[in-house]
Design an enzyme around this catalytic site. Structure first.
Site, PDB file in Angstrom:
ATOM      1  N   GLU A  17      11.993  -5.519   6.157  1.00 58.50           N
ATOM      2  CA  GLU A  17      10.969  -6.108   5.272  1.00 58.50           C
ATOM      3  C   GLU A  17      10.202  -5.000   4.539  1.00 58.50           C
ATOM      4  O   GLU A  17       9.867  -3.978   5.141  1.00 58.50           O
ATOM      5  CB  GLU A  17      10.005  -6.947   6.109  1.00 58.50           C
ATOM      6  CG  GLU A  17       8.846  -7.517   5.292  1.00 58.50           C
ATOM      7  CD  GLU A  17       8.034  -8.527   6.075  1.00 58.50           C
ATOM      8  OE1 GLU A  17       8.639  -9.380   6.769  1.00 58.50           O
ATOM      9  OE2 GLU A  17       6.806  -8.460   6.000  1.00 58.50           O
ATOM     10  N   THR A  48       7.632  -8.801   0.554  1.00 54.99           N
ATOM     11  CA  THR A  48       6.450  -9.663   0.694  1.00 54.99           C
ATOM     12  C   THR A  48       5.824  -9.943  -0.670  1.00 54.99           C
ATOM     13  O   THR A  48       6.151  -9.296  -1.678  1.00 54.99           O
ATOM     14  CB  THR A  48       5.416  -9.053   1.655  1.00 54.99           C
ATOM     15  OG1 THR A  48       4.960  -7.818   1.118  1.00 54.99           O
ATOM     16  CG2 THR A  48       6.015  -8.824   3.027  1.00 54.99           C
ATOM     17  N   LYS A 163       7.853 -28.108  10.504  1.00 55.09           N
ATOM     18  CA  LYS A 163       8.304 -27.210   9.426  1.00 55.09           C
ATOM     19  C   LYS A 163       9.744 -26.751   9.691  1.00 55.09           C
ATOM     20  O   LYS A 163      10.573 -26.702   8.779  1.00 55.09           O
ATOM     21  CB  LYS A 163       7.335 -26.020   9.400  1.00 55.09           C
ATOM     22  CG  LYS A 163       7.414 -25.137   8.216  1.00 55.09           C
ATOM     23  CD  LYS A 163       6.199 -24.200   8.115  1.00 55.09           C
ATOM     24  CE  LYS A 163       6.176 -23.106   9.139  1.00 55.09           C
ATOM     25  NZ  LYS A 163       5.180 -22.047   8.829  1.00 55.09           N
TER      26      LYS A 163
HETATM   27  C1  LIG Z   1       7.192 -13.415   8.648  1.00 58.40           C
HETATM   28  C2  LIG Z   1       5.915 -13.569   7.848  1.00 58.40           C
HETATM   29  C3  LIG Z   1       5.881 -13.167   6.519  1.00 58.40           C
HETATM   30  C4  LIG Z   1       4.699 -13.295   5.772  1.00 58.40           C
HETATM   31  N1  LIG Z   1       4.713 -12.882   4.467  1.00 58.40           N
HETATM   32  C5  LIG Z   1       3.615 -13.035   3.716  1.00 58.40           C
HETATM   33  C6  LIG Z   1       3.618 -12.650   2.332  1.00 58.40           C
HETATM   34  O1  LIG Z   1       4.612 -12.151   1.811  1.00 58.40           O
HETATM   35  N2  LIG Z   1       2.466 -12.832   1.610  1.00 58.40           N
HETATM   36  C7  LIG Z   1       1.346 -13.379   2.183  1.00 58.40           C
HETATM   37  O2  LIG Z   1       0.345 -13.514   1.483  1.00 58.40           O
HETATM   38  N3  LIG Z   1       1.317 -13.776   3.462  1.00 58.40           N
HETATM   39  C8  LIG Z   1       2.425 -13.615   4.242  1.00 58.40           C
HETATM   40  N4  LIG Z   1       2.397 -14.019   5.557  1.00 58.40           N
HETATM   41  C9  LIG Z   1       1.143 -14.563   6.115  1.00 58.40           C
HETATM   42  C10 LIG Z   1       0.997 -16.093   5.898  1.00 58.40           C
HETATM   43  O3  LIG Z   1       1.125 -16.448   4.545  1.00 58.40           O
HETATM   44  C11 LIG Z   1      -0.397 -16.487   6.381  1.00 58.40           C
HETATM   45  O4  LIG Z   1      -0.523 -16.208   7.756  1.00 58.40           O
HETATM   46  C12 LIG Z   1      -0.789 -17.949   6.135  1.00 58.40           C
HETATM   47  O5  LIG Z   1      -2.140 -18.146   6.583  1.00 58.40           O
HETATM   48  C13 LIG Z   1       0.039 -18.948   6.914  1.00 58.40           C
HETATM   49  O6  LIG Z   1       1.237 -19.118   6.349  1.00 58.40           O
HETATM   50  P1  LIG Z   1       2.307 -20.176   6.965  1.00 58.40           P
HETATM   51  O7  LIG Z   1       3.412 -20.163   6.001  1.00 58.40           O
HETATM   52  O8  LIG Z   1       2.562 -19.892   8.378  1.00 58.40           O
HETATM   53  O9  LIG Z   1       1.429 -21.521   6.850  1.00 58.40           O
HETATM   54  P2  LIG Z   1       1.617 -23.010   7.379  1.00 58.40           P
HETATM   55  O10 LIG Z   1       2.920 -23.209   8.011  1.00 58.40           O
HETATM   56  O11 LIG Z   1       1.257 -23.910   6.255  1.00 58.40           O
HETATM   57  O12 LIG Z   1       0.508 -23.081   8.511  1.00 58.40           O
HETATM   58  C14 LIG Z   1      -0.835 -22.642   8.253  1.00 58.40           C
HETATM   59  C15 LIG Z   1      -1.765 -23.275   9.266  1.00 58.40           C
HETATM   60  O13 LIG Z   1      -1.874 -24.665   8.983  1.00 58.40           O
HETATM   61  C16 LIG Z   1      -1.450 -25.450  10.097  1.00 58.40           C
HETATM   62  N5  LIG Z   1      -0.692 -26.589   9.556  1.00 58.40           N
HETATM   63  C17 LIG Z   1       0.547 -26.585   9.068  1.00 58.40           C
HETATM   64  N6  LIG Z   1       0.881 -27.803   8.595  1.00 58.40           N
HETATM   65  C18 LIG Z   1      -0.209 -28.586   8.790  1.00 58.40           C
HETATM   66  C19 LIG Z   1      -0.519 -29.944   8.518  1.00 58.40           C
HETATM   67  N7  LIG Z   1       0.394 -30.743   7.936  1.00 58.40           N
HETATM   68  N8  LIG Z   1      -1.752 -30.407   8.836  1.00 58.40           N
HETATM   69  C20 LIG Z   1      -2.669 -29.605   9.421  1.00 58.40           C
HETATM   70  N9  LIG Z   1      -2.429 -28.302   9.711  1.00 58.40           N
HETATM   71  C21 LIG Z   1      -1.230 -27.807   9.401  1.00 58.40           C
HETATM   72  C22 LIG Z   1      -0.610 -24.526  10.949  1.00 58.40           C
HETATM   73  O14 LIG Z   1      -0.610 -24.891  12.322  1.00 58.40           O
HETATM   74  C23 LIG Z   1      -1.320 -23.191  10.725  1.00 58.40           C
HETATM   75  O15 LIG Z   1      -2.462 -23.102  11.522  1.00 58.40           O
HETATM   76  C24 LIG Z   1       3.538 -13.863   6.356  1.00 58.40           C
HETATM   77  C25 LIG Z   1       3.582 -14.278   7.704  1.00 58.40           C
HETATM   78  C26 LIG Z   1       4.748 -14.129   8.442  1.00 58.40           C
HETATM   79  C27 LIG Z   1       4.770 -14.554   9.880  1.00 58.40           C
END
Ligand SMILES: Cc1cc2nc3c(=O)[nH]c(=O)nc-3n(C[C@H](O)[C@H](O)[C@H](O)COP(=O)(O)OP(=O)(O)OC[C@H]3O[C@@H](n4cnc5c(N)ncnc54)[C@H](O)[C@@H]3O)c2cc1C
Length: 287
Positions: A17, A48, A163
């Site tokens: 990455e 990213t 998801k």
């Molecule tokens: C491998 C990896 C790569 C990443 N790369 C980047 C990047 O390139 N750029 C960047 O800005 N960030 C990046 N992040 C960070 C990430 O974008 C943040 O941590 C963000 O806050 C959460 O993203 P997610 O896709 O997990 O969110 P989600 O899956 O949407 O979850 C976010 C939160 O909402 C909750 N949730 C999910 N669905 C629901 C629902 N339907 N109702 C209520 N609550 C819900 C989940 O439990 C969680 O607490 C990365 C993280 C990881 C692990």
């Protein structure tokens, strides 16, 4: 074969990455790092995406460089919070037109300042859009120690399971103790989900940065890691050596349980990720 779903179906994937470069000098540096890692034959490289906005174009350029100028499979990260549907769709179409076949669908974090004009709240909505726009292989994020904003472990796992029923694979946030990953897999198993979840390794290069990212990600910085790094923060060479040892040991513990792959954060350096790769004896399916 360039879809990560297909690669995972054929065997474990080993990947790197990269953060997007911030200026012209950093672009050249990243290209050098990519050339140094390319001979290892990673299954894919991901780049990213700056949820804050400043480096979004850099992600596009970096991904296109990997796709068009190296032999490696490129995967852009894409966040949706704070953006309009048209903006996201435009980028997905551009990726499709360039011949990319994978995307890591993420929520990202809401902007700290200014109005939030986005039309998305959760990553799961981006999966639907990516599928509708193009037949991408879609990955998502998983947090072994639970996403920092989750209201409970149970709800975090339930949303993650929902998801993962739609996605092709997940990549985890990094963590320092293998049990966090094994527990996550057990919890998903109990929810009837067996979508591949690729664990991540983060070779420490800089102690302060590693600690800051660990805290931001809601992960635990264990006491034994503090003990190993004690008094070494200004000794870059020793920190890098311990960072490689720690990542190697964690990688060995993970590999002993046959994970679907390993994903290594490079922080745009080649030496430490390369050493970890070689210590673990990784090789891609084509090698
Ligand atoms: C491998 C990896 C790569 C990443 N790369 C980047 C990047 O390139 N750029 C960047 O800005 N960030 C990046 N992040 C960070 C990430 O974008 C943040 O941590 C963000 O806050 C959460 O993203 P997610 O896709 O997990 O969110 P989600 O899956 O949407 O979850 C976010 C939160 O909402 C909750 N949730 C999910 N669905 C629901 C629902 N339907 N109702 C209520 N609550 C819900 C989940 O439990 C969680 O607490 C990365 C993280 C990881 C692990």
């Amino acid at each position: 074969m360039a879809k990560i779903a297909d690669l995972l179906a054929a065997g474990p994937t080993y990947s790197f990455e990269f953060p997007p470069p911030r200026n012209e000098e950093a672009v050249l540096h990243q290209q050098k790092v990519l050339l140094e890692l390319e001979p290892l034959g990673p299954s894919f490289c991901s780049v990213t995406y700056g949820a804050g906005g400043s480096t979004r174009d850099n992600t596009l350029e970096s991904v296109l460089y990997i796709h068009h100028h190296t032999s490696m499979v490129a995967m852009p990260h894409l966040t949706c919070v704070g953006q309009t549907r048209d903006e996201i769709e435009g980028l997905l179409i551009r990726y499709r037109e360039e011949g990319l076949e994978n995307v890591l669908a993420l929520a990202g974090d809401p902007p700290l300042e200014g109005p939030d004009e986005g039309e998305f709240t959760y990553a799961v909505e981006l999966i639907d859009l990516a599928r509708a726009t193009c037949d991408f292989s879609v990955g998502v994020a998983a947090f072994p120690e639970v996403h920092p904003k989750s209201t409970s472990r149970e709800s975090d796992r339930r949303h993650l399971a929902d998801k993962l029923r739609l996605a092709d694979f997940a990549i985890t946030q990094f963590f320092w103790t293998a049990d966090h990953y094994f527990r996550l897999i057990d919890e998903l198993d109990a929810l009837g989900v067996d979508t591949p979840v690729i664990p991540s390794l983060f070779p420490i290069i800089n102690v302060a940065t590693a600690k800051r990212f660990t805290a931001l990600n809601g992960a635990t910085w264990p006491q034994w890691l503090d003990d190993r790094l004690e008094g070494l923060a200004d000794n870059a060479q020793e920190v890098r050596k311990i960072g490689v040892e720690v990542a190697t040991q964690l990688g060995q513990e993970l590999l002993a349980q046959d994970p679907p792959g390993l994903h290594i954060y490079t922080t745009n350096t080649s030496a430490a990720p390369k050493e970890v790769w070689q210590n673990l004896g990784l090789s891609s399916q084509d090698a």
